[in-house]
Each structure stands twice: as structure tokens, then as C-alpha cells.
Design a protein around this motif. Structure first.
Motif, PDB file in Angstrom:
ATOM      1  N   VAL A  43     -46.911  -2.700  84.653  1.00 48.11           N
ATOM      2  CA  VAL A  43     -45.337  -2.516  83.461  1.00 48.11           C
ATOM      3  C   VAL A  43     -44.428  -3.339  83.787  1.00 48.11           C
ATOM      4  O   VAL A  43     -43.569  -4.276  83.257  1.00 48.11           O
ATOM      5  CB  VAL A  43     -45.147  -1.042  84.563  1.00 48.11           C
ATOM      6  CG1 VAL A  43     -43.484  -0.981  82.940  1.00 48.11           C
ATOM      7  CG2 VAL A  43     -45.482  -0.123  83.680  1.00 48.11           C
ATOM      8  N   ALA A  44     -44.008  -4.256  85.111  1.00 43.64           N
ATOM      9  CA  ALA A  44     -42.911  -4.841  85.412  1.00 43.64           C
ATOM     10  C   ALA A  44     -43.337  -6.490  84.792  1.00 43.64           C
ATOM     11  O   ALA A  44     -42.755  -7.304  84.278  1.00 43.64           O
ATOM     12  CB  ALA A  44     -43.218  -5.540  86.594  1.00 43.64           C
ATOM     13  N   GLU A  45     -44.473  -6.696  85.058  1.00 45.30           N
ATOM     14  CA  GLU A  45     -44.856  -8.132  84.188  1.00 45.30           C
ATOM     15  C   GLU A  45     -45.071  -8.674  82.841  1.00 45.30           C
ATOM     16  O   GLU A  45     -44.331  -9.210  81.956  1.00 45.30           O
ATOM     17  CB  GLU A  45     -46.023  -8.257  84.421  1.00 45.30           C
ATOM     18  CG  GLU A  45     -46.716  -8.955  85.656  1.00 45.30           C
ATOM     19  CD  GLU A  45     -48.390  -9.203  86.165  1.00 45.30           C
ATOM     20  OE1 GLU A  45     -48.818  -9.976  86.963  1.00 45.30           O
ATOM     21  OE2 GLU A  45     -48.925  -8.587  85.396  1.00 45.30           O
ATOM     22  N   ILE A  92     -31.426  -0.467  72.442  1.00 46.89           N
ATOM     23  CA  ILE A  92     -32.410  -1.899  73.447  1.00 46.89           C
ATOM     24  C   ILE A  92     -32.821  -0.438  75.110  1.00 46.89           C
ATOM     25  O   ILE A  92     -33.098  -0.751  75.292  1.00 46.89           O
ATOM     26  CB  ILE A  92     -31.683  -2.770  73.257  1.00 46.89           C
ATOM     27  CG1 ILE A  92     -31.520  -3.681  71.673  1.00 46.89           C
ATOM     28  CG2 ILE A  92     -31.709  -3.795  74.605  1.00 46.89           C
ATOM     29  CD1 ILE A  92     -33.564  -3.775  71.896  1.00 46.89           C
ATOM     30  N   LYS A  93     -31.400  -0.162  75.614  1.00 45.51           N
ATOM     31  CA  LYS A  93     -31.077  -0.046  76.700  1.00 45.51           C
ATOM     32  C   LYS A  93     -32.011   1.048  76.875  1.00 45.51           C
ATOM     33  O   LYS A  93     -32.710   1.364  78.077  1.00 45.51           O
ATOM     34  CB  LYS A  93     -29.735   0.754  77.294  1.00 45.51           C
ATOM     35  CG  LYS A  93     -28.809  -0.765  77.090  1.00 45.51           C
ATOM     36  CD  LYS A  93     -27.228  -0.169  77.398  1.00 45.51           C
ATOM     37  CE  LYS A  93     -26.725  -0.542  78.617  1.00 45.51           C
ATOM     38  NZ  LYS A  93     -24.643  -0.419  78.007  1.00 45.51           N
ATOM     39  N   ALA A  94     -32.270   1.886  75.812  1.00 50.86           N
ATOM     40  CA  ALA A  94     -33.297   3.203  76.057  1.00 50.86           C
ATOM     41  C   ALA A  94     -34.519   2.527  76.362  1.00 50.86           C
ATOM     42  O   ALA A  94     -35.212   3.151  76.521  1.00 50.86           O
ATOM     43  CB  ALA A  94     -32.527   4.062  74.653  1.00 50.86           C
ATOM     44  N   LEU A  95     -34.351   1.619  75.285  1.00 44.58           N
ATOM     45  CA  LEU A  95     -36.833   1.384  75.226  1.00 44.58           C
ATOM     46  C   LEU A  95     -36.383   0.314  76.794  1.00 44.58           C
ATOM     47  O   LEU A  95     -37.612   0.804  77.193  1.00 44.58           O
ATOM     48  CB  LEU A  95     -36.289   0.140  74.299  1.00 44.58           C
ATOM     49  CG  LEU A  95     -37.133  -0.975  73.989  1.00 44.58           C
ATOM     50  CD1 LEU A  95     -38.366   0.021  73.637  1.00 44.58           C
ATOM     51  CD2 LEU A  95     -36.843  -1.905  73.478  1.00 44.58           C
ATOM     52  N   MET A  96     -35.363  -0.394  77.241  1.00 42.81           N
ATOM     53  CA  MET A  96     -35.853  -0.967  78.281  1.00 42.81           C
ATOM     54  C   MET A  96     -36.179   0.338  80.200  1.00 42.81           C
ATOM     55  O   MET A  96     -36.671   0.305  80.659  1.00 42.81           O
ATOM     56  CB  MET A  96     -34.388  -2.042  78.940  1.00 42.81           C
ATOM     57  CG  MET A  96     -34.792  -3.004  77.959  1.00 42.81           C
ATOM     58  SD  MET A  96     -35.684  -4.074  76.946  1.00 42.81           S
ATOM     59  CE  MET A  96     -36.449  -4.384  79.268  1.00 42.81           C
ATOM     60  N   GLU A 101     -43.297   4.302  78.484  1.00 41.71           N
ATOM     61  CA  GLU A 101     -43.892   4.665  77.117  1.00 41.71           C
ATOM     62  C   GLU A 101     -44.204   3.417  75.775  1.00 41.71           C
ATOM     63  O   GLU A 101     -44.902   3.872  75.311  1.00 41.71           O
ATOM     64  CB  GLU A 101     -42.788   5.965  76.632  1.00 41.71           C
ATOM     65  CG  GLU A 101     -42.365   7.071  77.377  1.00 41.71           C
ATOM     66  CD  GLU A 101     -41.536   6.738  78.757  1.00 41.71           C
ATOM     67  OE1 GLU A 101     -41.832   5.530  79.545  1.00 41.71           O
ATOM     68  OE2 GLU A 101     -41.310   8.201  79.036  1.00 41.71           O
ATOM     69  N   ASN A 102     -43.277   2.672  76.474  1.00 44.16           N
ATOM     70  CA  ASN A 102     -43.249   1.974  75.862  1.00 44.16           C
ATOM     71  C   ASN A 102     -44.012   0.290  76.255  1.00 44.16           C
ATOM     72  O   ASN A 102     -44.144  -0.637  75.445  1.00 44.16           O
ATOM     73  CB  ASN A 102     -42.246   0.685  75.544  1.00 44.16           C
ATOM     74  CG  ASN A 102     -41.232   1.727  75.060  1.00 44.16           C
ATOM     75  OD1 ASN A 102     -41.402   2.661  73.387  1.00 44.16           O
ATOM     76  ND2 ASN A 102     -40.232   2.699  74.877  1.00 44.16           N
TER      77      ASN A 102
END
Length: 241
Positions: A43-45, A92-96, A101-102
Motif C-alpha cells: 500500500v505504501a509503495e 483528495i483527502k478522503a481518497l488518501m 480501498e483504492n
């Protein structure tokens, strides 16, 4: 420091942040075992390349919101632009936050390219905001349809990117664009009236100045004639004596 220099500085900081983040991911990856914790690294990558872009969105939003506090011209249109940029930042904040989930999107190269398109679109919106909120810049475009064209093009790109990124932005619709175009039209009418009034005032001042100058010239000629008559009379008196 000028806005352009601040943006350049922000971009430089963002690039460095991306390098640091990549290093942190690599270090983190090398120090954890395989298994379930490997998913964290994955996920981090996947998210790392998006972090500088998200930071850029935050920077652009902050600058536009701060600039809006001092807007004197086309304020309703500027407000419409601010609403969109703020909605973008929130989404964008919600996405990050919802990284897991994304994850599929974060791994998609096309999604990343669209994200870059979105940040470029926000830059264009900021430039449009600057141009219509400052009188000297606005006067360059007021005689043409370029402002409407730029506005419509920027918002359509905004809506397109929002949809492609699956961002939850309720105002990214054609219906809202139509409403915003009406707002822009009303602002343009008011600005044209304002500019006409200014130019009319300047014209009146010039005309009044010309009238005064003409009167002074007439008076000067009259005085000149009087002086010449006095000189002539003195000359005759001298000859008689």
C-alpha cells in the motif's frame, strides 16, 4: 516572495518529499517480514507517488482561498472557483485516507496520469482566478470571449478528471457548470459597466481639462492684445513729446 516563486518552492519541497517517502518505503520494506505485514508495504509503495500531488492540491487550495479574502472584482465567479478547488481538496483527502480501498487505482498508471492532469487543471483554475480577480489582468480579456472559453474549458476538464478519478465531488456536473456560466455572465456585465464608468470618468476629465486650456489660451491672447495696445499707445506718446 511572489506567488510563482512560492509555487516553485512548494514544487521543490514536494519533489524532495517524494524522494524521502520512497526512501522510507524502501527502508520499511527491508525491515519487515513477509506475510500479512507485506501488504502494508504494498500500500505504501502504491500511494507514495501520489503524496506529492496531494500536497500540491493542498498548496493550490490554500493560496486560492487566501487570495479570495481580498478579491474585489468578479467575486461571485471567484467564489465558484474556490468552491470547486475546496471540494477537490476534500475529496483528495478522503481518497488518501482510504488507501486500502483504492489500492487498485493507486497501482494503475493511467490513474496516476489522470491525477497529474487534475493537478494541472487546478493550476489553470488558479491562474484564471488570478486573472479575473485583478483589474489590470482582467482588462486584457474583457473585450473578447476568452474568459468564458477559459472558464468553460477549465471546468469541463475539472469535471472530466473528477469522474475519471472517481472523486466524490457533487458539484462536478454539467448542471453546476451551466449555473456557474450564468454567474460568470452576470459578473462580466457588472465589470463592463464598471470599466465603462471608469473610462467615461477619464474622458470627462480630459474634456474638462481641454476646455480649461482653451479658455486660458483665449484669455492669454486677449491679454497679449491689450499689452500690444498699451505698448503702441506709449510709443505714440513718446513720439509726440
Amino acid at each position: 516572495m511572489s506567488k510563482s516563486k512560492r509555487l516553485d518552492k512548494a514544487a521543490e519541497i514536494i519533489d524532495k518529499s517524494a524522494e524521502v517517502m520512497t526512501g522510507m518505503v524502501d527502508a520499511f520494506k527491508s525491515n519487515i517480514p513477509n506475510g500479512t505485514t507485506q501488504a502494508i508495504v504494498t500500500v505504501a509503495e502504491a500511494v507514495a507517488p501520489f503524496l506529492p500531488l496531494a500536497a500540491l492540491v493542498a498548496t493550490l487550495t490554500k493560496e486560492i482561498v487566501e487570495a479570495y479574502e481580498n478579491v474585489q472584482y468578479n467575486k461571485k465567479t471567484c467564489s465558484a472557483l474556490v468552491n470547486r478547488v475546496e471540494a477537490a481538496e476534500t475529496s483528495i483527502k478522503a481518497l488518501m485516507r482510504q488507501k486500502e480501498e483504492n489500492l487498485k487505482n493507486f497501482r494503475d498508471q493511467n490513474y496516476y496520469k489522470t491525477f497529474i492532469r487534475f493537478t494541472n487543471c487546478l493550476k489553470q483554475i488558479k491562474k484564471l482566478f488570478d486573472d479575473i480577480s485583478q483589474l489590470p489582468k482582467f482588462k486584457k480579456f474583457v473585450s473578447s470571449a476568452s474568459i468564458r472559453e477559459r472558464f468553460e474549458k477549465s471546468i469541463k476538464e475539472f469535471n472530466s478528471c473528477s469522474n475519471d478519478l472517481n472523486l466524490a465531488i457533487s458539484i462536478a456536473t454539467q448542471d453546476q457548470l451551466n449555473k456557474d456560466l450564468i454567474i460568470l455572465h452576470d459578473d462580466m456585465i457588472e465589470m463592463n459597466k464598471f470599466l465603462h464608468k471608469i473610462e467615461g470618468g477619464i474622458t470627462d476629465t480630459v474634456n474638462n481639462t481641454e476646455t480649461i486650456v482653451n479658455k486660458l489660451e483665449i484669455q492669454n491672447n486677449e491679454i497679449k492684445i491689450i499689452v500690444e495696445n498699451i505698448i503702441e499707445q506709449n510709443k505714440r506718446l513718446t513720439e509726440m513729446n
